[in-house]
Enzyme design. Structure first.
Site, PDB file in Angstrom:
ATOM      1  N   LEU A   1       0.809  -1.219   0.000  1.00  0.00           N
ATOM      2  CA  LEU A   1       0.000   0.000   0.000  1.00  0.00           C
ATOM      3  C   LEU A   1       0.845   1.272   0.000  1.00  0.00           C
ATOM      4  CD1 LEU A   1      -2.714  -1.063   2.598  1.00  0.00           C
ATOM      5  CD2 LEU A   1      -3.026  -0.824   0.129  1.00  0.00           C
ATOM      6  N   ARG A   2       2.162   1.116  -0.089  1.00  0.00           N
ATOM      7  CA  ARG A   2       3.000   2.318  -0.077  1.00  0.00           C
ATOM      8  C   ARG A   2       2.702   3.215  -1.277  1.00  0.00           C
ATOM      9  NH1 ARG A   2       7.760   0.162   0.659  1.00  0.00           N
ATOM     10  NH2 ARG A   2       7.944   0.653   2.866  1.00  0.00           N
ATOM     11  N   ALA A   3       2.433   2.600  -2.427  1.00  0.00           N
ATOM     12  CA  ALA A   3       2.155   3.404  -3.619  1.00  0.00           C
ATOM     13  C   ALA A   3       0.911   4.257  -3.426  1.00  0.00           C
ATOM     14  CB  ALA A   3       2.004   2.490  -4.834  1.00  0.00           C
TER      15      ALA A   3
END
Length: 690
Positions: free
Chosen positions: A279-281
């Protein structure tokens, strides 16, 4: 009295073009939480110039006088080693730009403790590192892809957490380390692992313009700056001041920007559509879109902000294997944005959401556009878990009759799909750079013994130090609990880990290897070994021999991608100058030892062992193999001979090289696993029968 003349920096606004890079840097200047910028591009494209110029645009910061960690007087770090800062006064200084050299050590990055003083005097003497110097400033890493992976991990962890941790022999120091992280790299010199790429917030691909007029303007400005740096900077002073004011205004507006549900759905939908891991993007895209809205003077995030954020935040997160190039499908991006489009905030007649002023991208900022552009003395063998189906059978090679004309050159053959290979290691213990192939004394790994320090003491071996000092305490007049230590007592830890090697591929591309199905299997094997070299942090080189000579297709480099590209274009046909290939390998390794003496080589010879030409061709090949073996290079022979009748020439050559010979169909890790299992079963049955 002489004074030192400080050369004026090149103005940020004077750089020609590079709109994507300009925008990415400015968005990080507005919101450092975006996570930094990775700049990928060919050499000579003003990457370093723009990064160094950015620091001059950032506003000055308030600091606590005398604090080595640049604490903010309004909100000092409660864990600051120089604290506590109570009712501290305030000084002001320019935003710092800290450049990280390629050969930097871990202690230089995080700081180090004076262990001698800590033990002998009981003083915790801590010397701050580069992370402390970069706090509240810019940390610039040129050629980030050439840094050791564990150092890149350390830097990215500090950037993500905003703190640096130093743990040495029971002494713990931690301090704030929040900075704008910028890394530049030339992909031709090797890629970063996908896991590390993902840790950079944004990435930008840049290349030199092909427009003659723009190139002329670049040269004109560069010559003008070199002739009169101060005068050139003065001509751009107004633009620089306006841009600096724009950054301050966007920072002030940033807390007021609203990320609506519609924009948030578009962000998550785009990340899901492009199948990015984790979920970093999503988080980076959200922060980038908010920063872009603030930069454009708006308090609402629009669909166009999401699109630009995706172009900057997603391309480097699309890589699935080391041979994938970063990229983004623009049509797919537009389709996803349209599919999940919500209603943008209502705008006034001037197109300004909430009436906060015109949608002005500011002076020279790039606007809303973005992104888009085996023997006992030979290598040891290990098996690994299987990853792919069995290899295809190879065809019987055709040997041209004596005196027959050389066959015509065949077009390049596509390679089979790569697979997980057996692990080949250089025997003995080296001292090369950290990697994942052969045994070596490294900074990482486990402690195997103690030794006297040759320079500054690092990684104290406490037990060995105490053992060395204990017999001398009475003679030294010890009269209390404190241990009397001398410099000769100190011992350092010697650690053993793994090193990266130079894997030099010597590939037979002659007519005897030219059957298409067989050459496809050979290329698939070499491609698999290339991928293994990438995963084990090796340098690679590639030599091809065919016709009348051998060619160095790829000088030793860290760019495995370049090796894969050369392999795909490798033509086949002609005679087999085996001796020339081995001699070229010997010369290549001789030159490379002068450049990188600690990196041990591993020669991977891919051949069926045949040599054509004069009658003495095979004898010449054996003499060349003996010369290569005498140089100390470890080798492995991948035997490509196939068919029911085998001459065993590759095996004979392996004997001269003092190297293992591995048949092409035995190269897979799963083949080795099955072989070990069969041998174990046979031994068990023999014991039961006895």
């Amino acid at each position: 009295m002489s004074t030192t003349r400080v050369e004026a920096r090149y103005p940020f606004t004077a750089v020609v073009g590079m709109d994507d890079l300009r925008l990415a840097l400015l968005l990080n200047a507005v919101s450092p939480q975006v996570g930094g910028v990775l700049v990928r591009g060919e050499k000579g494209t003003a990457k370093s110039t723009m990064v160094r110029a950015l620091a001059g645009l950032l506003p000055a910061i308030g600091v606590v006088p005398g604090c080595r960690f640049a604490c903010d007087p309004a909100s000092p770090d409660p864990q600051c080693p120089d604290g506590p800062h109570l009712d501290a006064a305030a000084d002001e200084r320019p935003t710092s730009l800290v450049e990280l050299p390629v050969g930097v050590s871990e202690d230089r990055i995080v700081g180090s403790l004076d262990l001698e003083r800590a033990l002998a005097e009981g003083v915790k003497a801590y010397e701050p590192g580069l992370l402390a110097a970069a706090h509240r400033g810019v940390l610039y890493i040129d050629e980030v892809n050439l840094l050791h992976d564990h150092l890149v991990d350390l830097l990215l962890d500090a950037a993500a957490m905003g703190r640096s941790y130093v743990e040495r022999e029971g002494v713990s120091v931690r301090h704030a380390a929040r900075f704008l992280l910028v890394g530049t790299m030339n992909p031709e010199e090797g890629e970063l692992r996908p896991q590390l790429l993902d840790r950079f917030g944004l990435t930008v691909e840049i290349a030199a313009t092909r427009d003659p007029e723009q190139r002329a303007e670049v040269v004109r400005r560069r010559l003008g700056h070199d002739a009169d740096p101060e005068g050139f900077a003065a001509r751009w002073q107004d633009e620089e001041r306006a841009l600096a004011q724009h950054i301050v205004a966007a920072r002030e507006l940033l807390p007021q920007v609203v990320l609506g549900d519609a924009a948030l759905r578009q962000i998550t939908a785009v990340c899901a559509a492009f199948e990015v891991d984790g979920l970093r993007a999503d988080i980076v895209m959200a922060r980038t879109a908010v920063a872009l809205a603030a930069w454009n003077g708006r308090t609402q995030v629009l669909a166009e902000d999401v699109r630009v954020a995706a172009q900057l935040a997603l391309p480097h997160r699309r890589r699935r294997n080391p041979f994938d190039a970063p990229g983004l499908d623009e049509e797919k991006l537009d389709e996803t944005l349209q599919q999940f489009a919500g209603e943008d905030p209502e705008t006034d007649p001037d197109g300004d959401p909430d009436g906060n002023g015109p949608d002005d991208s500011g002076p020279d900022n790039g606007g809303g556009g973005g992104g888009g552009q085996d023997a006992p003395s030979g290598p040891e063998l290990e098996s690994s878990a299987p990853e792919s189906p069995a290899d295809a059978p190879a065809d019987q090679p055709q040997q041209p009759a004596a005196g027959a004309p050389a066959p015509r050159e065949a077009a390049p053959v596509a390679s089979d799909q790569p697979y997980k290979t057996r692990l080949f290691k250089v025997p003995g213990t080296g001292q090369g750079v950290q990697g994942r192939r052969s045994r070596a004394e490294t900074d990482g790994g486990h402690t195997i013994r103690a030794a006297r320090p040759s320079g500054a003491l690092q990684r104290l071996h406490l037990a060995a130090t105490l053992q060395a000092a204990a017999p001398h305490q009475l003679a030294r007049g010890r009269d209390g609990r404190a241990l009397v230590l001398r410099r000769d007592d100190f011992r350092r830890q010697v650690r053993e880990g793994r090193e990266g090697n130079l894997v030099l591929f010597v590939v037979d591309a002659s007519g005897s290897m030219a059957a298409r199905q067989r050459m496809s299997a050979v290329k698939g094997a070499v491609l698999s070994l290339l991928m293994d070299a990438y995963q084990r942090r090796d340098k690679i080189g590639m030599i091809s021999f065919r016709g009348a000579s051998a060619e160095l297709l790829l000088p030793p480099t860290s760019s495995v991608e370049a090796g894969a590209a050369r392999l795909e274009l490798l033509p086949t046909g002609g005679r087999t100058p085996l001796a020339a290939g081995l001699l070229r390998a010997h010369e290549t390794l001789r030159v490379e030892r002068l450049r990188d003496p600690l990196r041990r080589p591993l020669v991977v010879l891919v051949t069926d062992g045949r040599a054509t030409g004069a009658r003495s061709a095979l004898d010449d090949a054996r003499r060349a193999a003996g010369l290569l073996a005498a140089s100390g290079a470890a080798s492995v022979v991948v035997d490509c001979e196939s068919g029911p009748v085998r001459l065993g020439l590759a095996g004979e050559l392996a004997g001269v090289l003092q190297a293992p010979a591995v048949r092409l169909d035995e190269l897979r890790a799963d083949t080795m696993t099955a072989l070990v299992q069969t041998m174990t079963t046979q031994k068990t049955m023999q014991k039961k029968a006895a």
